[in-house]
Design a protein around this motif. Structure first.
Motif, PDB file in Angstrom:
ATOM      1  N   GLY A   1       0.784  -1.230   0.000  1.00 20.66           N
ATOM      2  CA  GLY A   1       0.000   0.000   0.000  1.00 20.66           C
ATOM      3  C   GLY A   1       0.812   1.274   0.000  1.00 20.66           C
ATOM      4  O   GLY A   1       0.259   2.340  -0.291  1.00 20.66           O
ATOM      5  N   ARG A   2       2.102   1.207   0.327  1.00 17.36           N
ATOM      6  CA  ARG A   2       2.911   2.421   0.267  1.00 17.36           C
ATOM      7  C   ARG A   2       3.144   2.812  -1.199  1.00 17.36           C
ATOM      8  O   ARG A   2       3.248   1.950  -2.067  1.00 17.36           O
ATOM      9  CB  ARG A   2       4.245   2.228   0.977  1.00 17.36           C
ATOM     10  N   ALA A   3       3.245   4.116  -1.449  1.00 15.14           N
ATOM     11  CA  ALA A   3       3.268   4.592  -2.831  1.00 15.14           C
ATOM     12  C   ALA A   3       4.246   5.740  -3.005  1.00 15.14           C
ATOM     13  O   ALA A   3       4.620   6.416  -2.045  1.00 15.14           O
ATOM     14  CB  ALA A   3       1.873   5.038  -3.245  1.00 15.14           C
ATOM     15  N   PHE A   4       4.659   5.958  -4.246  1.00 15.57           N
ATOM     16  CA  PHE A   4       5.402   7.165  -4.582  1.00 15.57           C
ATOM     17  C   PHE A   4       5.120   7.563  -6.029  1.00 15.57           C
ATOM     18  O   PHE A   4       4.703   6.747  -6.851  1.00 15.57           O
ATOM     19  CB  PHE A   4       6.903   7.014  -4.340  1.00 15.57           C
ATOM     20  N   VAL A   5       5.357   8.828  -6.300  1.00 20.77           N
ATOM     21  CA  VAL A   5       5.366   9.373  -7.654  1.00 20.77           C
ATOM     22  C   VAL A   5       6.804   9.754  -7.955  1.00 20.77           C
ATOM     23  O   VAL A   5       7.439  10.471  -7.173  1.00 20.77           O
ATOM     24  CB  VAL A   5       4.448  10.601  -7.775  1.00 20.77           C
TER      25      VAL A   5
ATOM     26  N   VAL B   1       3.817   6.249 -11.305  1.00 17.44           N
ATOM     27  CA  VAL B   1       3.033   6.182 -10.071  1.00 17.44           C
ATOM     28  C   VAL B   1       3.140   4.739  -9.606  1.00 17.44           C
ATOM     29  O   VAL B   1       2.741   3.812 -10.328  1.00 17.44           O
ATOM     30  CB  VAL B   1       1.565   6.569 -10.292  1.00 17.44           C
ATOM     31  N   PHE B   2       3.672   4.530  -8.411  1.00 16.97           N
ATOM     32  CA  PHE B   2       4.133   3.218  -7.963  1.00 16.97           C
ATOM     33  C   PHE B   2       3.489   2.884  -6.619  1.00 16.97           C
ATOM     34  O   PHE B   2       3.499   3.710  -5.705  1.00 16.97           O
ATOM     35  CB  PHE B   2       5.651   3.281  -7.832  1.00 16.97           C
ATOM     36  N   VAL B   3       2.959   1.670  -6.505  1.00 15.44           N
ATOM     37  CA  VAL B   3       2.380   1.192  -5.247  1.00 15.44           C
ATOM     38  C   VAL B   3       2.967  -0.185  -4.941  1.00 15.44           C
ATOM     39  O   VAL B   3       2.907  -1.092  -5.789  1.00 15.44           O
ATOM     40  CB  VAL B   3       0.844   1.102  -5.315  1.00 15.44           C
ATOM     41  N   ALA B   4       3.543  -0.363  -3.765  1.00  9.67           N
ATOM     42  CA  ALA B   4       4.073  -1.662  -3.363  1.00  9.67           C
ATOM     43  C   ALA B   4       2.931  -2.586  -2.964  1.00  9.67           C
ATOM     44  O   ALA B   4       1.921  -2.148  -2.393  1.00  9.67           O
ATOM     45  CB  ALA B   4       5.039  -1.489  -2.183  1.00  9.67           C
TER      46      ALA B   4
ATOM     47  N   ALA C   1       9.371 -11.765  -2.106  1.00  8.81           N
ATOM     48  CA  ALA C   1       7.960 -11.808  -1.730  1.00  8.81           C
ATOM     49  C   ALA C   1       7.315 -10.432  -1.719  1.00  8.81           C
ATOM     50  O   ALA C   1       6.401 -10.165  -0.937  1.00  8.81           O
ATOM     51  CB  ALA C   1       7.783 -12.495  -0.372  1.00  8.81           C
ATOM     52  N   ARG C   2       7.786  -9.549  -2.564  1.00 10.63           N
ATOM     53  CA  ARG C   2       7.188  -8.224  -2.740  1.00 10.63           C
ATOM     54  C   ARG C   2       7.029  -7.965  -4.242  1.00 10.63           C
ATOM     55  O   ARG C   2       7.861  -8.356  -5.049  1.00 10.63           O
ATOM     56  CB  ARG C   2       8.057  -7.119  -2.134  1.00 10.63           C
ATOM     57  N   TRP C   3       5.920  -7.288  -4.572  1.00  7.76           N
ATOM     58  CA  TRP C   3       5.652  -6.910  -5.955  1.00  7.76           C
ATOM     59  C   TRP C   3       5.228  -5.440  -5.974  1.00  7.76           C
ATOM     60  O   TRP C   3       5.281  -4.762  -4.955  1.00  7.76           O
ATOM     61  CB  TRP C   3       4.550  -7.799  -6.545  1.00  7.76           C
ATOM     62  N   CYS C   4       4.824  -4.959  -7.127  1.00  8.14           N
ATOM     63  CA  CYS C   4       4.320  -3.599  -7.208  1.00  8.14           C
ATOM     64  C   CYS C   4       3.273  -3.510  -8.300  1.00  8.14           C
ATOM     65  O   CYS C   4       3.184  -4.368  -9.183  1.00  8.14           O
ATOM     66  CB  CYS C   4       5.449  -2.603  -7.496  1.00  8.14           C
ATOM     67  N   ALA C   5       2.459  -2.463  -8.217  1.00  6.38           N
ATOM     68  CA  ALA C   5       1.569  -2.056  -9.300  1.00  6.38           C
ATOM     69  C   ALA C   5       2.012  -0.664  -9.711  1.00  6.38           C
ATOM     70  O   ALA C   5       2.193   0.210  -8.861  1.00  6.38           O
ATOM     71  CB  ALA C   5       0.119  -2.055  -8.832  1.00  6.38           C
ATOM     72  N   MET C   6       2.177  -0.452 -11.012  1.00  6.49           N
ATOM     73  CA  MET C   6       2.803   0.787 -11.453  1.00  6.49           C
ATOM     74  C   MET C   6       2.172   1.275 -12.751  1.00  6.49           C
ATOM     75  O   MET C   6       1.943   0.499 -13.680  1.00  6.49           O
ATOM     76  CB  MET C   6       4.307   0.546 -11.653  1.00  6.49           C
ATOM     77  N   ALA C   7       1.886   2.566 -12.788  1.00  5.71           N
ATOM     78  CA  ALA C   7       1.574   3.241 -14.037  1.00  5.71           C
ATOM     79  C   ALA C   7       2.866   3.864 -14.529  1.00  5.71           C
ATOM     80  O   ALA C   7       3.464   4.698 -13.848  1.00  5.71           O
ATOM     81  CB  ALA C   7       0.505   4.310 -13.827  1.00  5.71           C
ATOM     82  N   ALA C   8       3.340   3.434 -15.695  1.00  2.00           N
ATOM     83  CA  ALA C   8       4.623   3.881 -16.226  1.00  2.00           C
ATOM     84  C   ALA C   8       4.398   4.851 -17.375  1.00  2.00           C
ATOM     85  O   ALA C   8       3.724   4.527 -18.350  1.00  2.00           O
ATOM     86  CB  ALA C   8       5.439   2.680 -16.709  1.00  2.00           C
ATOM     87  N   LEU C   9       4.957   6.041 -17.248  1.00  2.00           N
ATOM     88  CA  LEU C   9       4.796   7.106 -18.232  1.00  2.00           C
ATOM     89  C   LEU C   9       6.148   7.361 -18.894  1.00  2.00           C
ATOM     90  O   LEU C   9       7.164   7.495 -18.210  1.00  2.00           O
ATOM     91  CB  LEU C   9       4.293   8.386 -17.570  1.00  2.00           C
ATOM     92  N   LEU C  10       6.160   7.468 -20.212  1.00  2.00           N
ATOM     93  CA  LEU C  10       7.413   7.631 -20.928  1.00  2.00           C
ATOM     94  C   LEU C  10       7.965   9.044 -20.867  1.00  2.00           C
ATOM     95  O   LEU C  10       9.128   9.273 -21.183  1.00  2.00           O
ATOM     96  CB  LEU C  10       7.237   7.234 -22.404  1.00  2.00           C
ATOM     97  N   ASN C  11       7.131  10.014 -20.492  1.00  2.00           N
ATOM     98  CA  ASN C  11       7.527  11.421 -20.586  1.00  2.00           C
ATOM     99  C   ASN C  11       7.289  12.127 -19.254  1.00  2.00           C
ATOM    100  O   ASN C  11       6.156  12.290 -18.825  1.00  2.00           O
ATOM    101  CB  ASN C  11       6.720  12.112 -21.679  1.00  2.00           C
ATOM    102  N   GLY C  12       8.384  12.529 -18.613  1.00  2.00           N
ATOM    103  CA  GLY C  12       8.286  13.247 -17.354  1.00  2.00           C
ATOM    104  C   GLY C  12       8.944  14.604 -17.478  1.00  2.00           C
ATOM    105  O   GLY C  12       8.559  15.447 -18.294  1.00  2.00           O
TER     106      GLY C  12
END
Length: 491
Positions: free
Chosen positions: A253-257, A265-268, A289-300
């Protein structure tokens, strides 16, 4: 006192830092990497040899200015740009330039793979996309078979550095996660993917968990840079995953941008939760034993750099000050930041940047502000994709070079609805995370705590209300232009 070294191989620079056992940063350095070449439409390549040249320069400068700290290093961690296709021959010489994460030439191959449905994508964590490693291999099969005939080894960018340091050909699960060849749940190469794509398994390196030791620095390299003999090199991690490690985003549930050259946008997560239908990347994290869900953007932040050049100024700080001085609310202009296509949520390598609504009265500040907002709106799309996939995003850390701008943080917070925490040293996230992995490889336990929060930015409700219709306008503009992007695609 024992020290640890983190090396992050980015698209534009190598960053290195030395930590002591108390996780005090003793030294940092950044060395530019030659800009990617674009020899044909959709292509993005770098000379593989330029990576070690930049790392070597960084280590030389650290040895000159921080020799005593470097002499106490016992573990090294590596992180780097993901998805890059680096092929070496039998003598470990580059076969061709590396095809990078934002290379879109394999779009037809990715579409053909994805036309088979989502069954394989659910195993591999993401729909087939042009920038991933495996579709680029298929592109080479079709367009450069001679390159594949010469190739004996496939390595990801950071693992080329490991090869020079240790002589070992190894990758880790978090970097391999972005190849479209990894079984994310089992954390090993996928037999089904290898068979489907017709890939020679002998090309692929050994996979380990990110904190695992993978060898020691070769004696001649250690002597050259003043490192002690026997320094252990960890498996390391892809840069985004290492960034999460660096700021302690490892618990469910922890996240970062992250706002660097690209953005995420990344959520563990504590389990594997594939959602390829939403173009969400479900990858192995860099702790077991850890994964993530991530929205990956090519342009920052790269979009801001490009617009700054077009505006005739390389003084980005000055341009941001100009925007802040005139900021009263949304810019009258809209900007699509898709300079090199986009992944989440569009999976569209043909999308391009658009500045919309210019009049004779438009100002430079309005244009730059529109760029800041366009990136913020694309992050809002990323948050929406994660939410639609069942991954809730609440408060999030804010890291990367773009995190230094408080104005941009305020705009992103309002556009996404996220509370953002800016950290002390947040710009060192990936290199810091790599150093933590280097520490773990030596056998020392690690509490992956979060750094001190220096500022919390809560969404400005009035600004958020003003941005909500602009986000919808932004989405509508992309939908209208998507067919035009595809009609104009290279043949």
């Amino acid at each position: 006192m024992t020290c640890f070294l983190g090396i992050d191989l980015g698209t534009s620079a190598v960053k290195a830092l030395i930590l002591d056992e108390a996780e005090t940063v003793l030294a940092t350095i950044s060395v530019p990497v030659p800009a990617p070449a674009h020899p044909t439409p959709l292509a993005s390549e770098q000379e593989i040899g330029s990576w070690w040249d930049a790392v070597s320069t960084a280590l030389t400068r650290l040895a000159q200015d921080h020799g005593p700290a470097l002499a106490r290093v016992r573990g090294i961690g590596l992180s780097g740009q993901m998805h890059g296709l680096s092929l070496l021959d039998a003598e470990d010489r580059p076969v061709r330039p590396a095809m990078l994460w934002n290379d879109g030439r394999a779009e037809a191959e990715a579409e053909a793979l994805q036309a088979q449905g989502y069954d394989l994508a659910r195993i591999l964590g993401v729909p087939a996309m042009a920038g991933l490693t495996a579709p680029k291999l298929m592109w080479l099969q079709r367009h450069e078979p001679a390159s594949l005939e010469r190739a004996r080894h496939l390595l990801l960018p950071k693992d080329v550095i490991r090869l020079t340091l240790t002589g070992e050909r190894v990758t880790d699960v978090s970097d391999a996660a972005g190849t479209w060849l990894l079984d994310q749940a089992a954390r090993c190469w996928s037999d089904r993917a290898i068979d489907t794509l017709g890939i020679d398994r002998r090309l692929l390196p050994l996979i380990v968990e990110s904190p695992a030791p993978t060898g020691t620095v070769r004696p001649e390299i250690a002597r050259r840079f003043g490192l002690p003999q026997g320094v252990i090199v960890a498996g390391g991690a892809g840069d985004t995953l290492a960034g999460g490690m660096g700021i302690g985003v490892v618990e469910d549930g922890r996240a970062f941008v992250s706002l660097g050259t690209s953005a995420q946008v990344f959520v563990a997560t504590d389990s594997y939760r594939p959602a390829p239908e939403n173009a969400v990347h479900s990858f192995c994290h860099c702790l077991p034993a850890r994964w993530c869900a991530m929205a990956a953007l090519l342009n920052g932040a790269s979009a801001l750099g490009a617009m700054s050049r077009l505006a005739g100024s390389d003084d980005i700080a000055g341009l941001l000050d100009e925007v802040e001085a005139s900021f009263t609310g949304p810019s009258p202009l809209l900007f699509l930041p898709y300079l090199t296509g986009e992944r989440s949520p569009h999976n569209d390598p043909f999308a391009r940047g658009v500045l919309f609504g210019i009049t004779s009265d438009s100002s430079r500040a309005q244009m730059i502000q529109a760029v800041l907002e366009g990136v913020a709106f694309s992050l809002a799309d990323g948050v929406a994709a994660l939410n639609a996939a069942g991954t809730s995003v609440g408060a999030a850390g804010f890291i990367g070079g773009g995190a230094r701008s408080r104005l941009w943080a305020r705009i992103i917070s309002a556009a996404t609805g996220l509370t953002l925490n800016r950290f002390a040293g947040g710009e060192h996230g990936a290199a810091f995370g790599a150093a933590r992995l280097g520490r773990m490889a030596t056998g020392q336990p690690l509490d992956a705590g979060m750094p001190a929060v220096i500022e919390t930015i809560v969404p400005d409700l009035s600004l958020r209300e003003a941005y909500l219709p602009r986000v919808e306008d932004y989405r509508s503009l992309y939908r209208a232009l998507r067919p035009e992007f595809r009609r104009g695609k290279p043949t």
